[in-house]
Design a protein around this motif. Structure first.
Motif, PDB file in Angstrom:
ATOM      1  N   ASN A 116      98.693  12.226  -8.364  1.00  0.00           N
ATOM      2  CA  ASN A 116      98.010  11.225  -9.179  1.00  0.00           C
ATOM      3  C   ASN A 116      97.339  10.217  -8.264  1.00  0.00           C
ATOM      4  OD1 ASN A 116      98.880  12.275 -11.698  1.00  0.00           O
ATOM      5  ND2 ASN A 116     100.882  11.372 -11.337  1.00  0.00           N
ATOM      6  N   LEU A 117      96.020  10.101  -8.383  1.00  0.00           N
ATOM      7  CA  LEU A 117      95.250   9.160  -7.574  1.00  0.00           C
ATOM      8  C   LEU A 117      94.632   8.105  -8.482  1.00  0.00           C
ATOM      9  CD1 LEU A 117      93.357  11.669  -5.265  1.00  0.00           C
ATOM     10  CD2 LEU A 117      95.349  10.312  -4.684  1.00  0.00           C
ATOM     11  N   ASP A 118      94.882   6.835  -8.171  1.00  0.00           N
ATOM     12  CA  ASP A 118      94.255   5.748  -8.917  1.00  0.00           C
ATOM     13  C   ASP A 118      92.789   5.647  -8.512  1.00  0.00           C
ATOM     14  OD1 ASP A 118      96.587   5.043 -10.253  1.00  0.00           O
ATOM     15  OD2 ASP A 118      97.238   3.725  -8.623  1.00  0.00           O
ATOM     16  N   PHE A 146      86.728   7.902  -1.126  1.00  0.00           N
ATOM     17  CA  PHE A 146      87.532   8.451  -2.219  1.00  0.00           C
ATOM     18  C   PHE A 146      87.407   9.972  -2.280  1.00  0.00           C
ATOM     19  CE2 PHE A 146      88.682   9.278  -6.691  1.00  0.00           C
ATOM     20  CZ  PHE A 146      89.953   8.738  -6.656  1.00  0.00           C
ATOM     21  N   GLN A 149      89.658  11.224   0.296  1.00  0.00           N
ATOM     22  CA  GLN A 149      91.047  11.040  -0.129  1.00  0.00           C
ATOM     23  C   GLN A 149      91.477  12.181  -1.056  1.00  0.00           C
ATOM     24  OE1 GLN A 149      91.669   7.243  -1.975  1.00  0.00           O
ATOM     25  NE2 GLN A 149      93.859   7.532  -2.174  1.00  0.00           N
ATOM     26  N   ILE A 150      90.572  12.644  -1.912  1.00  0.00           N
ATOM     27  CA  ILE A 150      90.865  13.797  -2.771  1.00  0.00           C
ATOM     28  C   ILE A 150      90.966  15.061  -1.924  1.00  0.00           C
ATOM     29  CG2 ILE A 150      89.954  15.269  -4.609  1.00  0.00           C
ATOM     30  CD1 ILE A 150      88.544  12.748  -5.713  1.00  0.00           C
ATOM     31  N   TRP A 153      94.130  16.287   0.387  1.00  0.00           N
ATOM     32  CA  TRP A 153      95.339  16.872  -0.186  1.00  0.00           C
ATOM     33  C   TRP A 153      95.376  18.384  -0.021  1.00  0.00           C
ATOM     34  CZ3 TRP A 153      99.688  14.609  -1.329  1.00  0.00           C
ATOM     35  CH2 TRP A 153      99.689  13.239  -1.536  1.00  0.00           C
TER      36      TRP A 153
END
Length: 183
Positions: A116-118, A146, A149-150, A153
């Motif tokens: 879960n990413l804000d 961002f 950041q996705i 993973w």
């Protein structure tokens, strides 16, 4: 001499640029960006006749580096408030999917738990077909951060081509161990 720093930046008619001592404010149809200039830098920003010119006060190495950097940052800010930036990602792999719930991006990337990413408040994220993610906003740096950041993973791997890829990214595939042993 910095070629990028010497470029003259034209300001579109629907954008206003205001300058205070160490802050450059760019307002456009999509929003407002503030660019903070380094305190004590010898770079002078001249805004006149819908053009922005940057000049250096001295020839120190630090000043030369900032000359081109500020020019590129101002150009990105102008593009961001008029057109915006976007990064498109796709999920490749069995069971890889994404979904949006409120202001949280939920990713299932083959781990035993969902990720879960804000979503930052100044970015817009959309999910199409459960495997395509679009990150858009006016700040180029935040959009790119961002998206990375996705992507971090599940980085793309060269053997099966699975992972989080940019939309038109090509992964160079490697041959596995068995393919090399049969020669």
């Amino acid at each position: 001499m910095s070629r990028i720093g010497n470029r003259v930046i034209t300001v579109p008619s629907n954008v206003s640029v205001n300058q205070t001592k160490e802050l450059l404010t760019v307002k456009g149809p999509l929003g407002q960006l503030d660019l903070k200039l380094k305190e004590g830098s010898k770079i002078k920003v001249n805004v006149e006749n819908n053009e922005i010119r940057l000049t250096r006060g001295d020839e120190l190495k630090q000043t030369k580096m900032l000359h081109g950097t500020y020019n590129a940052l101002i150009k990105n800010a102008l593009e961001g408030v008029t057109v915006g930036f976007k990064k498109e990602l796709r999920l490749v792999g069995v069971g890889y999917r994404a979904s949006l719930k409120d202001n949280v991006l939920n990713l299932q990337l083959g781990y035993s738990h969902p990720i879960n990413l804000d979503i930052p408040k100044d970015l817009k994220v959309t999910v199409d077909k459960n495997t395509e993610i679009t990150v858009s906003g006016i700040d180029k740096q935040k959009v790119g951060e961002f998206a990375i950041q996705i992507r971090k993973w599940r980085m793309p791997e060269p053997y099966k081509g699975k992972g989080v890829l940019y939309l038109n990214e090509q992964i160079i595939r490697k041959a596995g161990k068995t393919a090399e042993g049969k020669k």
